[in-house]
Design a protein around this motif. Sequence first.
Motif, PDB file in Angstrom:
ATOM      1  N   ALA A  62      -3.319   7.583   1.670  1.00  0.00           N
ATOM      2  CA  ALA A  62      -2.737   6.438   0.970  1.00  0.00           C
ATOM      3  C   ALA A  62      -3.769   5.773   0.074  1.00  0.00           C
ATOM      4  O   ALA A  62      -3.470   5.390  -1.065  1.00  0.00           O
ATOM      5  N   ALA A  63      -4.997   5.629   0.578  1.00  0.00           N
ATOM      6  CA  ALA A  63      -6.066   5.025  -0.222  1.00  0.00           C
ATOM      7  C   ALA A  63      -6.343   5.853  -1.467  1.00  0.00           C
ATOM      8  O   ALA A  63      -6.511   5.318  -2.576  1.00  0.00           O
ATOM      9  N   ALA A  64      -6.399   7.164  -1.298  1.00  0.00           N
ATOM     10  CA  ALA A  64      -6.658   8.048  -2.436  1.00  0.00           C
ATOM     11  C   ALA A  64      -5.545   7.954  -3.473  1.00  0.00           C
ATOM     12  O   ALA A  64      -5.802   7.970  -4.689  1.00  0.00           O
ATOM     13  N   LEU A  65      -4.300   7.851  -3.016  1.00  0.00           N
ATOM     14  CA  LEU A  65      -3.168   7.776  -3.935  1.00  0.00           C
ATOM     15  C   LEU A  65      -3.263   6.548  -4.826  1.00  0.00           C
ATOM     16  O   LEU A  65      -3.002   6.610  -6.034  1.00  0.00           O
ATOM     17  N   TYR A  66      -3.641   5.415  -4.234  1.00  0.00           N
ATOM     18  CA  TYR A  66      -3.691   4.159  -4.991  1.00  0.00           C
ATOM     19  C   TYR A  66      -5.067   3.876  -5.596  1.00  0.00           C
ATOM     20  O   TYR A  66      -5.226   2.891  -6.318  1.00  0.00           O
ATOM     21  N   GLY A  67      -6.059   4.706  -5.284  1.00  0.00           N
ATOM     22  CA  GLY A  67      -7.397   4.464  -5.795  1.00  0.00           C
ATOM     23  C   GLY A  67      -8.091   3.301  -5.116  1.00  0.00           C
ATOM     24  O   GLY A  67      -8.915   2.613  -5.731  1.00  0.00           O
ATOM     25  N   ALA A  68      -7.787   3.085  -3.839  1.00  0.00           N
ATOM     26  CA  ALA A  68      -8.357   1.981  -3.077  1.00  0.00           C
ATOM     27  C   ALA A  68      -9.534   2.448  -2.228  1.00  0.00           C
ATOM     28  O   ALA A  68      -9.653   3.632  -1.887  1.00  0.00           O
ATOM     29  N   LYS A  69     -10.400   1.517  -1.877  1.00  0.00           N
ATOM     30  CA  LYS A  69     -11.517   1.818  -0.987  1.00  0.00           C
ATOM     31  C   LYS A  69     -10.997   2.155   0.414  1.00  0.00           C
ATOM     32  O   LYS A  69     -11.483   3.086   1.054  1.00  0.00           O
ATOM     33  N   ARG A  70     -10.033   1.392   0.869  1.00  0.00           N
ATOM     34  CA  ARG A  70      -9.390   1.644   2.159  1.00  0.00           C
ATOM     35  C   ARG A  70      -7.916   1.275   2.048  1.00  0.00           C
ATOM     36  O   ARG A  70      -7.523   0.440   1.234  1.00  0.00           O
ATOM     37  N   ALA A 199      -2.626  -3.240  -9.049  1.00  0.00           N
ATOM     38  CA  ALA A 199      -3.626  -4.307  -9.049  1.00  0.00           C
ATOM     39  C   ALA A 199      -4.985  -3.854  -8.535  1.00  0.00           C
ATOM     40  O   ALA A 199      -6.007  -4.442  -8.900  1.00  0.00           O
ATOM     41  N   ILE A 200      -5.021  -2.843  -7.677  1.00  0.00           N
ATOM     42  CA  ILE A 200      -6.308  -2.326  -7.212  1.00  0.00           C
ATOM     43  C   ILE A 200      -7.097  -1.759  -8.388  1.00  0.00           C
ATOM     44  O   ILE A 200      -8.298  -2.008  -8.557  1.00  0.00           O
ATOM     45  N   ALA A 201      -6.439  -1.001  -9.236  1.00  0.00           N
ATOM     46  CA  ALA A 201      -7.098  -0.420 -10.396  1.00  0.00           C
ATOM     47  C   ALA A 201      -7.553  -1.483 -11.387  1.00  0.00           C
ATOM     48  O   ALA A 201      -8.446  -1.243 -12.205  1.00  0.00           O
ATOM     49  N   LEU A 202      -6.962  -2.681 -11.308  1.00  0.00           N
ATOM     50  CA  LEU A 202      -7.276  -3.760 -12.237  1.00  0.00           C
ATOM     51  C   LEU A 202      -8.317  -4.729 -11.691  1.00  0.00           C
ATOM     52  O   LEU A 202      -8.607  -5.746 -12.321  1.00  0.00           O
ATOM     53  N   GLY A 203      -8.858  -4.436 -10.505  1.00  0.00           N
ATOM     54  CA  GLY A 203      -9.976  -5.231 -10.002  1.00  0.00           C
ATOM     55  C   GLY A 203      -9.691  -6.195  -8.882  1.00  0.00           C
ATOM     56  O   GLY A 203     -10.582  -6.960  -8.491  1.00  0.00           O
ATOM     57  N   ALA A 204      -8.482  -6.193  -8.328  1.00  0.00           N
ATOM     58  CA  ALA A 204      -8.188  -7.084  -7.202  1.00  0.00           C
ATOM     59  C   ALA A 204      -8.976  -6.647  -5.966  1.00  0.00           C
ATOM     60  O   ALA A 204      -9.290  -5.467  -5.787  1.00  0.00           O
ATOM     61  N   ASP A 205      -9.296  -7.609  -5.105  1.00  0.00           N
ATOM     62  CA  ASP A 205     -10.080  -7.319  -3.903  1.00  0.00           C
ATOM     63  C   ASP A 205      -9.214  -6.888  -2.728  1.00  0.00           C
ATOM     64  O   ASP A 205      -9.658  -6.107  -1.880  1.00  0.00           O
ATOM     65  N   ALA A 206      -8.007  -7.387  -2.667  1.00  0.00           N
ATOM     66  CA  ALA A 206      -7.041  -6.968  -1.648  1.00  0.00           C
ATOM     67  C   ALA A 206      -5.655  -7.022  -2.264  1.00  0.00           C
ATOM     68  O   ALA A 206      -5.306  -7.992  -2.945  1.00  0.00           O
ATOM     69  N   VAL A 207      -4.884  -5.980  -2.027  1.00  0.00           N
ATOM     70  CA  VAL A 207      -3.541  -5.876  -2.609  1.00  0.00           C
ATOM     71  C   VAL A 207      -2.577  -5.452  -1.506  1.00  0.00           C
ATOM     72  O   VAL A 207      -2.861  -4.520  -0.752  1.00  0.00           O
ATOM     73  N   GLN A 220      10.310  -2.505   6.489  1.00  0.00           N
ATOM     74  CA  GLN A 220       9.223  -3.056   7.304  1.00  0.00           C
ATOM     75  C   GLN A 220       7.911  -2.301   7.123  1.00  0.00           C
ATOM     76  O   GLN A 220       6.930  -2.615   7.770  1.00  0.00           O
ATOM     77  N   THR A 221       7.865  -1.320   6.223  1.00  0.00           N
ATOM     78  CA  THR A 221       6.630  -0.565   6.024  1.00  0.00           C
ATOM     79  C   THR A 221       5.927  -1.000   4.744  1.00  0.00           C
ATOM     80  O   THR A 221       6.550  -1.200   3.703  1.00  0.00           O
ATOM     81  N   ALA A 222       4.607  -1.132   4.836  1.00  0.00           N
ATOM     82  CA  ALA A 222       3.809  -1.612   3.712  1.00  0.00           C
ATOM     83  C   ALA A 222       2.376  -1.106   3.865  1.00  0.00           C
ATOM     84  O   ALA A 222       2.028  -0.469   4.860  1.00  0.00           O
ATOM     85  N   LEU A 223       1.557  -1.416   2.858  1.00  0.00           N
ATOM     86  CA  LEU A 223       0.143  -1.064   2.882  1.00  0.00           C
ATOM     87  C   LEU A 223      -0.693  -2.274   2.492  1.00  0.00           C
ATOM     88  O   LEU A 223      -0.288  -3.065   1.627  1.00  0.00           O
ATOM     89  N   LEU A 224      -1.858  -2.401   3.116  1.00  0.00           N
ATOM     90  CA  LEU A 224      -2.883  -3.325   2.659  1.00  0.00           C
ATOM     91  C   LEU A 224      -3.993  -2.483   2.053  1.00  0.00           C
ATOM     92  O   LEU A 224      -4.600  -1.647   2.736  1.00  0.00           O
ATOM     93  N   LEU A 225      -4.221  -2.660   0.763  1.00  0.00           N
ATOM     94  CA  LEU A 225      -5.193  -1.871   0.014  1.00  0.00           C
ATOM     95  C   LEU A 225      -6.419  -2.732  -0.276  1.00  0.00           C
ATOM     96  O   LEU A 225      -6.288  -3.895  -0.688  1.00  0.00           O
ATOM     97  N   LEU A 226      -7.600  -2.166  -0.086  1.00  0.00           N
ATOM     98  CA  LEU A 226      -8.826  -2.915  -0.298  1.00  0.00           C
ATOM     99  C   LEU A 226      -9.575  -2.425  -1.522  1.00  0.00           C
ATOM    100  O   LEU A 226      -9.720  -1.222  -1.746  1.00  0.00           O
ATOM    101  N   GLY A 227     -10.064  -3.386  -2.306  1.00  0.00           N
ATOM    102  CA  GLY A 227     -10.980  -3.118  -3.400  1.00  0.00           C
ATOM    103  C   GLY A 227     -12.351  -3.612  -2.985  1.00  0.00           C
ATOM    104  O   GLY A 227     -13.147  -2.887  -2.408  1.00  0.00           O
ATOM    105  N   GLY A 228     -12.618  -4.910  -3.234  1.00  0.00           N
ATOM    106  CA  GLY A 228     -13.928  -5.450  -2.923  1.00  0.00           C
ATOM    107  C   GLY A 228     -14.036  -6.229  -1.636  1.00  0.00           C
ATOM    108  O   GLY A 228     -15.090  -6.807  -1.356  1.00  0.00           O
ATOM    109  N   MET A 229     -13.003  -6.285  -0.842  1.00  0.00           N
ATOM    110  CA  MET A 229     -13.046  -7.091   0.377  1.00  0.00           C
ATOM    111  C   MET A 229     -13.694  -6.324   1.525  1.00  0.00           C
ATOM    112  O   MET A 229     -13.570  -5.107   1.622  1.00  0.00           O
TER     113      MET A 229
END
Length: 385
Positions: A62-70, A199-207, A220-229
């Motif tokens: 999931a992180a790889a798909l969205y380009g997130a750190k985690r 928003a992750i690709a645009l520099g947000a710290d958590a999306v 009820q399913t979702a993701l928390l994506l991390l950039g700089g947090m």
Amino acid sequence: MEKELINNSQSNIYPFHMPGHKRRGSDIGEGLDPYAIDITEIDNFDNLHHAEGIIKDAQAEAAALYGAKRAYFLINGSTCGILAAISAATKMGDKVLVARNCHKAVYHALYLRQLHPVFTYPEITRTGLQGQITEAQIRAAFDENPDIKAVVITSPTYDGVVSDVAAIASVAHAHGALLVVDEAHGAHFGFGGGFPQNAIALGADAVIVSLHKTLPAFTQTALLLLGGMREAAVEKFLGIYETSSPSYVLMTGIERCIHYVRDNKETAFAQLRSKLDRFYQKVSGLSHLNVVRKSDFSADEAYDFDESKIIIFTKEAMNGHTLLELLLKKYELQLEMAAGNYVLALASVMDTDEGFDRLADALIEIDSQLEKYKSDFEEFYDILK
């Protein structure tokens, strides 16, 4: 409840509402018996709160798909992710810049962490919808409150209005603050089709993204994506807010959704855009109803607009609730919601040409009847019963 759910699933009612799978599970994989795969944290099946095996691998995909750190699976919906992200971004009693049109979970986080909000208000567009949060508003807030520690915005809004996340992230970071973006309604962003970047690709710290809102995933399913947090802080609060008994049925649904998007993003979102363009073209000549397009917003009102949110204004003819009821009872089209003078239909990659045609044809017929009976709306309603 079971009887009503089965009847609805077998009816001719078309779902222009959440969840984004549109009840077409067989199109994203072979059918699953939820009882057969409903387990707890038994040997070899990992643990969501201490993922080291199959769940860790799925979250990495999931992180790889969205380009997130985690990426973290959220089984309590986006609410859980919003609570965890804001809590992780702040200390008790911190000052936080908050867009006033936020989800109630943001207010719950403010309460739980005893945070001091500085509110900024969205632009009100010519249509009456709430518009974007601007870079200038964020700068002004920091000028008056340089001790703000985090910024929380909603982009896109429920109605599809997008703010300039990259510019807002730049301002927040320049002041040493973290940016949390509630992107619950934009899980489909960043995969082409002319839809906005995520928003992750645009520099947000958590999306926070709600897969179930606009992609083929269970409610009820979702993701928390991390950039700089910081990961440690986020994981601490996920341990507090997320259920200790996560559903393997829902987690498998997340994994299926991620695989579907990964394997089909080159075509699925382009096809959705083509269907939407065709729909908007069909309804472009309406007189008494107005279907909103991106071009209806000025640059001051919206940085961008997600046209998978189909907004239909009723003008003077009727109110939104009447139109929603009419579409359901006469045309068997269930929309997402109705407001004072408009209705909202939600589209996803799982929608069909037949669904879009039914909605367009219904709106065209209603509009033509309104023209014919505009002097006597009571007679119009009798005709359509």
